[in-house]
Write a protein that holds these residues in place. Structure first.
Motif, short mmCIF file in Angstrom:
data_model
loop_
_atom_site.label_atom_id
_atom_site.label_comp_id
_atom_site.label_asym_id
_atom_site.label_seq_id
_atom_site.Cartn_x
_atom_site.Cartn_y
_atom_site.Cartn_z
N MET A 1 0.84 -1.18 0.00
CA MET A 1 0.00 0.00 0.00
C MET A 1 0.89 1.25 0.00
SD MET A 1 -2.93 0.83 2.73
CE MET A 1 -4.04 2.11 2.49
N THR A 2 0.57 2.18 -0.87
CA THR A 2 1.35 3.41 -0.99
C THR A 2 0.97 4.38 0.13
OG1 THR A 2 1.35 3.14 -3.38
CG2 THR A 2 1.92 5.30 -2.54
N PRO A 3 1.99 4.98 0.77
CA PRO A 3 1.68 5.97 1.81
C PRO A 3 0.94 7.17 1.21
CG PRO A 3 4.05 5.53 1.70
CD PRO A 3 3.40 4.78 0.59
N ARG A 4 0.16 7.81 2.02
CA ARG A 4 -0.61 8.99 1.58
C ARG A 4 0.27 10.24 1.63
NH1 ARG A 4 -5.19 9.54 0.61
NH2 ARG A 4 -7.02 8.30 0.81
N ILE A 5 0.00 11.13 0.69
CA ILE A 5 0.72 12.40 0.65
C ILE A 5 0.04 13.34 1.64
CG2 ILE A 5 1.32 14.35 -0.81
CD1 ILE A 5 1.10 12.29 -3.19
N PRO A 6 0.79 13.91 2.57
CA PRO A 6 0.17 14.82 3.55
C PRO A 6 -0.52 16.00 2.88
CG PRO A 6 2.44 14.29 4.16
CD PRO A 6 2.23 13.75 2.78
N PRO A 7 -1.78 16.25 3.21
CA PRO A 7 -2.54 17.35 2.59
C PRO A 7 -1.87 18.72 2.74
CG PRO A 7 -4.00 15.93 3.86
CD PRO A 7 -2.59 15.47 4.14
N LYS A 8 -1.09 18.91 3.80
CA LYS A 8 -0.47 20.22 4.00
C LYS A 8 0.53 20.57 2.89
CE LYS A 8 3.02 18.40 7.18
NZ LYS A 8 3.54 18.42 8.53
N TYR A 9 0.98 19.58 2.12
CA TYR A 9 1.95 19.82 1.06
C TYR A 9 1.33 19.88 -0.33
CZ TYR A 9 5.40 18.65 4.65
OH TYR A 9 6.15 18.61 5.78
N TRP A 10 0.06 19.58 -0.47
CA TRP A 10 -0.58 19.50 -1.77
C TRP A 10 -0.37 20.77 -2.60
CZ3 TRP A 10 -6.04 17.14 -0.40
CH2 TRP A 10 -5.87 15.82 -0.01
N ASP A 11 -0.57 21.92 -2.00
CA ASP A 11 -0.45 23.17 -2.76
C ASP A 11 0.99 23.42 -3.23
OD1 ASP A 11 -3.15 23.68 -2.51
OD2 ASP A 11 -2.92 24.92 -0.71
N GLU A 12 1.96 23.17 -2.35
CA GLU A 12 3.37 23.36 -2.73
C GLU A 12 3.75 22.44 -3.88
OE1 GLU A 12 6.26 23.13 0.46
OE2 GLU A 12 4.78 23.92 1.88
N ILE A 13 3.33 21.19 -3.80
CA ILE A 13 3.66 20.21 -4.84
C ILE A 13 2.97 20.60 -6.15
CG2 ILE A 13 3.43 17.79 -5.53
CD1 ILE A 13 3.56 17.19 -2.42
N ALA A 14 1.74 21.06 -6.06
CA ALA A 14 1.01 21.47 -7.26
C ALA A 14 1.70 22.63 -7.97
CB ALA A 14 -0.43 21.86 -6.91
N VAL A 15 2.25 23.56 -7.21
CA VAL A 15 2.97 24.69 -7.80
C VAL A 15 4.19 24.18 -8.57
CG1 VAL A 15 4.40 26.71 -7.24
CG2 VAL A 15 2.16 26.41 -6.14
N ARG A 16 4.98 23.30 -7.96
CA ARG A 16 6.17 22.76 -8.64
C ARG A 16 5.76 21.93 -9.87
NH1 ARG A 16 8.72 26.38 -7.03
NH2 ARG A 16 10.11 26.29 -5.27
N TYR A 17 4.68 21.17 -9.74
CA TYR A 17 4.21 20.36 -10.86
C TYR A 17 3.87 21.26 -12.05
CZ TYR A 17 1.49 17.04 -13.60
OH TYR A 17 1.02 16.25 -14.61
N LYS A 18 3.11 22.31 -11.83
CA LYS A 18 2.75 23.22 -12.91
C LYS A 18 3.97 23.92 -13.48
CE LYS A 18 -1.92 24.11 -11.24
NZ LYS A 18 -2.80 25.06 -10.56
N GLN A 19 4.93 24.21 -12.62
CA GLN A 19 6.13 24.93 -13.04
C GLN A 19 7.04 24.06 -13.92
OE1 GLN A 19 8.46 26.21 -9.69
NE2 GLN A 19 9.86 27.40 -10.93
N PHE A 20 7.23 22.79 -13.55
CA PHE A 20 8.21 21.94 -14.22
C PHE A 20 7.64 20.90 -15.18
CE2 PHE A 20 10.67 22.79 -10.15
CZ PHE A 20 11.46 23.78 -10.73
N ARG A 21 6.34 20.64 -15.12
CA ARG A 21 5.73 19.53 -15.87
C ARG A 21 6.06 19.54 -17.35
NH1 ARG A 21 -0.08 20.42 -15.75
NH2 ARG A 21 0.56 22.01 -17.22
N ASP A 22 5.82 20.65 -18.05
CA ASP A 22 5.99 20.66 -19.50
C ASP A 22 7.43 20.36 -19.92
OD1 ASP A 22 3.30 21.22 -19.79
OD2 ASP A 22 3.60 23.39 -20.01
#
Length: 190
Positions: A1-22
């Protein structure tokens, strides 16, 4: 079972994802040979790995985070190549020999599978250099720049990979006596 990503980091991770994804998708596509769907999947897996280690990753500078993400992505591409070899995906109809008579075709295809098995069992650095060179058609200089190693180190890994391949296949395959490990004209290019 994969550990859950802490909700407190969701926004920070989303910012990096949008920044670096392309940029990361384009990078993965180049390594994969334009497989856009797999590139997207591997970028998502990379961000999943980052999210699970975000306590550590978030403390780094943006440039270090970017470098870390690209290195993890590159490793995931190499892992994908290895998995493809193990499960026979890369020994598809286009990779197999089909222009000979049936017995010779069967023998050639068995030898091809043995070659991939030997390559899969090479040490990691040797395998990566060999795959970039033999499967990707990269020059020694490109491989060195991509893996952040000297061209002379690339040549050593290629020589060792050839020796491993020759030793692993024994007398079953006849290799050229002078199997060059450098690119024609690369030394002259300076």
């Amino acid at each position: 079972m994969t550990p859950r990503i802490p909700p407190k980091y969701w926004d920070e991770i989303a910012v990096r994802y949008k920044q670096f994804r392309d940029g990361m998708v384009k990078f993965a596509e180049r390594l994969l040979g334009s497989d856009r769907h797999m590139a997207h999947d591997l970028v998502q897996e990379t961000f999943k790995a980052a999210a699970l280690q975000w306590d550590t990753v978030r403390t780094r500078s943006e440039s270090v985070q970017r470098a870390w993400l690209y290195r993890v992505l590159k490793n995931k591409v190499f892992d994908h190549w290895g998995a493809a070899r193990r499960y026979g995906e890369s020994v598809s109809g286009r990779d197999m020999v089909t222009d000979l008579d049936t017995p010779r075709t069967a023998i050639s295809n068995l030898l091809l599978q043995k070659c991939w098995k030997v390559i899969d069992n090479m040490p990691c650095a040797q395998r990566r250099v060999a795959l970039l060179k033999w499967q990707g058609g990269w020059t020694n200089r490109e491989i060195g720049a991509h893996l952040d190693i000297a061209s002379s180190t690339v040549r050593v890994h290629l020589r060792n990979a050839r020796n491993t391949l020759v030793a692993g296949l024994g007398d079953e395959v006849v290799f050229p006596s002078e199997w060059r490990d450098d690119d024609p004209g690369e030394e002259a290019a300076g």
